[in-house]
Scaffold this motif. Sequence first.
Motif, PDB file in Angstrom:
ATOM      1  N   MET A   1      19.012  20.164   8.632  1.00  0.00           N
ATOM      2  CA  MET A   1      20.464  20.590   9.315  1.00  0.00           C
ATOM      3  C   MET A   1      20.094  21.340  10.596  1.00  0.00           C
TER       4      MET A   1
ATOM      5  N   GLU B   1      36.110  15.282  13.822  1.00  0.00           N
ATOM      6  CA  GLU B   1      36.904  14.767  12.924  1.00  0.00           C
ATOM      7  C   GLU B   1      36.154  13.843  11.962  1.00  0.00           C
ATOM      8  N   ILE B   2      35.215  13.164  12.464  1.00  0.00           N
ATOM      9  CA  ILE B   2      34.475  12.239  11.491  1.00  0.00           C
ATOM     10  C   ILE B   2      33.577  12.898  10.587  1.00  0.00           C
ATOM     11  N   MET B   3      32.917  13.984  11.184  1.00  0.00           N
ATOM     12  CA  MET B   3      32.276  15.128  10.211  1.00  0.00           C
ATOM     13  C   MET B   3      32.890  15.486   9.044  1.00  0.00           C
ATOM     14  N   ARG B   4      34.330  15.961   9.425  1.00  0.00           N
ATOM     15  CA  ARG B   4      34.876  16.496   8.364  1.00  0.00           C
ATOM     16  C   ARG B   4      35.153  15.521   7.270  1.00  0.00           C
ATOM     17  N   LEU B   5      35.652  14.290   7.777  1.00  0.00           N
ATOM     18  CA  LEU B   5      35.895  13.322   6.645  1.00  0.00           C
ATOM     19  C   LEU B   5      34.865  12.805   5.930  1.00  0.00           C
ATOM     20  N   VAL B   6      33.500  12.855   6.575  1.00  0.00           N
ATOM     21  CA  VAL B   6      32.615  12.504   5.568  1.00  0.00           C
ATOM     22  C   VAL B   6      31.931  13.581   4.724  1.00  0.00           C
ATOM     23  N   GLY B   7      32.376  14.679   4.906  1.00  0.00           N
ATOM     24  CA  GLY B   7      32.124  16.114   3.998  1.00  0.00           C
ATOM     25  C   GLY B   7      30.987  16.691   4.568  1.00  0.00           C
ATOM     26  N   ALA B   8      31.019  17.131   5.908  1.00  0.00           N
ATOM     27  CA  ALA B   8      30.094  17.946   6.465  1.00  0.00           C
ATOM     28  C   ALA B   8      30.816  19.185   6.227  1.00  0.00           C
ATOM     29  N   SER B   9      29.823  20.340   5.747  1.00  0.00           N
ATOM     30  CA  SER B   9      30.596  21.798   5.569  1.00  0.00           C
ATOM     31  C   SER B   9      30.912  22.238   6.951  1.00  0.00           C
ATOM     32  N   ASN B  10      31.794  23.311   6.975  1.00  0.00           N
ATOM     33  CA  ASN B  10      32.198  23.761   7.973  1.00  0.00           C
ATOM     34  C   ASN B  10      30.942  24.373   8.814  1.00  0.00           C
TER      35      ASN B  10
ATOM     36  N   THR C   1      27.874  23.444   8.901  1.00  0.00           N
ATOM     37  CA  THR C   1      27.290  22.304   9.727  1.00  0.00           C
ATOM     38  C   THR C   1      28.085  21.984  10.898  1.00  0.00           C
TER      39      THR C   1
ATOM     40  N   LYS D   1      39.460  25.244  14.186  1.00  0.00           N
ATOM     41  CA  LYS D   1      40.132  25.340  12.917  1.00  0.00           C
ATOM     42  C   LYS D   1      39.693  24.778  11.699  1.00  0.00           C
TER      43      LYS D   1
ATOM     44  N   TYR E   1      35.042  20.259   2.038  1.00  0.00           N
ATOM     45  CA  TYR E   1      33.817  19.106   2.327  1.00  0.00           C
ATOM     46  C   TYR E   1      33.235  18.853   0.705  1.00  0.00           C
TER      47      TYR E   1
ATOM     48  N   ARG F   1      35.278  15.767   0.026  1.00  0.00           N
ATOM     49  CA  ARG F   1      35.164  14.895   0.873  1.00  0.00           C
ATOM     50  C   ARG F   1      34.046  13.945   0.457  1.00  0.00           C
ATOM     51  N   ARG F   2      32.670  14.761  -0.051  1.00  0.00           N
ATOM     52  CA  ARG F   2      31.656  14.116  -0.473  1.00  0.00           C
ATOM     53  C   ARG F   2      31.665  13.160  -1.487  1.00  0.00           C
TER      54      ARG F   2
ATOM     55  N   PHE G   1      25.317   8.334  10.429  1.00  0.00           N
ATOM     56  CA  PHE G   1      25.890   9.752  10.792  1.00  0.00           C
ATOM     57  C   PHE G   1      26.619  10.420   9.646  1.00  0.00           C
TER      58      PHE G   1
ATOM     59  N   CYS H   1      25.352  14.027   8.476  1.00  0.00           N
ATOM     60  CA  CYS H   1      25.898  15.135   8.298  1.00  0.00           C
ATOM     61  C   CYS H   1      25.882  15.979   6.844  1.00  0.00           C
TER      62      CYS H   1
END
Lengths: 299, 229
Positions: free
Chosen positions: A6, A206-215, A217, A298, B77, B80-81, B104, B108
Motif C-alpha cells: 500500500m 469516491e470510487i476508492m471509498r465505494l470499493v472499501g479502501a480504508s481512510n 489508504t 471528509k 470500509y 464496503r468490502r 483498481f 485499493c
Amino acid sequence: MKPFRMLGRSIRDAVKSVIRNFSLSLASISCITITLIIVAVAIIASYNVQNFTKEIERDMTIVVFLDNDATESDVKKVEKEIKAINNVEKYTFQSKQEVKEKMQEESEVFNTVLNNWDDEESPLKDTFQVKVKEIEKISSTAKKIEYIDKVSVVRYGEGMVDKMVNAFSAVEKVTYGIVIALVLVTVFLIVNTIKLTISARRKEIEIMRLVGASNLTIKMPFIIEGMILGLFGSIVPILIVIYGYFAFYRYFDGYLYSRLIQLIQPEPFVYQISLIVIGIGILVGMIGSASAVRRYLKV
Amino acid sequence: MDLIRLKNVEKKYKNGVTAIYDLNLAIEKGSFVFVIGGSGSGKSTLIKMLYREEKPTKGQVIVGGLDVAKLKNKKVYKLRRKLGIVFQDYRLLPKLTVYENVAFALECIGEKKDDIRIKVLKALEDVGLKNKVHEYPGNLSGGEQQRVAIARAIVNDPKLLLCDEPTGNLDPEKSMEIMRVLEDINKGRGTTIIMATHDKEIVNKMKKQVITLKDGHLVRFKQKGTYAE
C-alpha cells in the motif's frame, strides 16, 4: 507485506501527482525553500546568540568592593547576604592581602609601591567576585548587592552587557515572529496545492471509498505528496546552510567583531541544522496536506 | 439466514424531507430483489443506507452482521468490502483500461498482484468482456461500460451486490443483457442482489422478489412479483 504494498502505491501516486501538477508543486516547493532558508538562518542566528550569551555569561562577573574599614565580621555578613540572593550562582572572596599579592606578582612597579603600605593604610579593598545564573538579571542583582551594608562599589560591564543582551533577545524574538508567519504562509500554500490534487482526483477517491479502501489508504498518497514537497523544498536551504555557514565561519575566522563573540564550530553544527531543516520541511508539508485532506476529503 | 435486516428504520434528511418511514425488512442470503417505486419513493435512500452513504435517523440496519447505523466513519470500509455497488452512471475511471478499472478495486484494499490478475480476469469473464481488457471505457458502449462496472463490483466476491438503476441509461436490449449478467452472478456466485429500478419490463420478465415503496412506505414485498401499479 500488505502495508508495504500500500505504501508503494501511495508513493507512486504521490510522485505522479507532484509531476502532474508541476507548476503548483513548484510554487509550493519554492515557498517551502524560501521559508526554510529564513528558518535556517534564524536557527543558526539564535543558536549562535545562545552561544554568545552563554560565553558572556561564563565570563561575566560582578565585582563587589567592600568599604576600606570593613572588619572580618562585616565581610562574613556581606557574604551571607550575597549568598541569599537568588540569582547568585557562586562567588569567591579575595581579601585585600590576596589582592595585593596578586598585583605584586603581576608587576614590578606595583610590587615596590604596594610594599610601602601596610594593611591599615592600604587603599585596596576586600572584594567578592560573583557569578550570576541568569545574565539578563545581572543589573538587578548588582543593585541588590550594592544596597548591602559595607559594600562600597559594585562593578560589571553595565551598559555594554545590558545593551547586547537586549539586542540579542530582540533579534531572536523578531526572527521567531517571521519564521512563524512564513511557516503559516507555506502551510496555506501546501493546503492549496493538495486541494487541487484532491479535486483532480475526486472521482478516483469516491470510487476508492465505494470499493472499501480504508481512510488511511485514501489519505496516504496526499500526505506523502506533502512530504515530498517538503523534502524537495529543503534541498536548497540545506546546501545554503552547509556551504554558507562554512564560508561565513571562514570569512570571520570564527569570531564576530571581537573575541568576545565566538561563532559555533561549523562541524557538526551545520549537519544538525540540516536535519532540523529537513524535519521542519517534511513536517510542514505533512501538516499542510493533512489539513487539506481533512478539510476537503471528509473521510 | 437473513443477510439484511431493517428494523423500524426511518430516514429524515436535514432539509426536513422524510424519505423512509418505519421500514421493516428481511432479505435472505442468495436472493435477487427488485426495489421499485416512483421518484421520491425512497428506493435510492434505501440502497444508500445499505452501503452507508446515508445513516438512518431511527432504527437498525444490519448488513451481513454489521450494524450500519452504528458504524463509525472510519470503519465504513469494512462494510464496503463486503458489498459491490453498481450505479446508473457506471463511475469508471476514464484514464484506466478495463482491466485497470477492475483491478483498481483490489489494489485499493492491498491485494497481491498475482491474486489481482486471477480475480480480475475471472470477473471480466463472468460479465463477458474478456476480449476487451485493454480497451479504455471511452471506446466501449454503455452496456459494456456497465458490465465493466459490474465486474469491478463483484471482483472482490462480495456477499451483496447493490444496483442503483443499473439499466437507467441503456436501451431495452442492452438492459436485458445486463440482467442476464446479474442473474448469472446471482446463481453462479450465490451473490445476493438488490436492485433499484423503475423499468417495468425488466421486473415483469425476471419474476424475482419485489419490494414496492411508495412515498417512503413499504407497500408490498412479494416473491416472484411484478410491477403492479
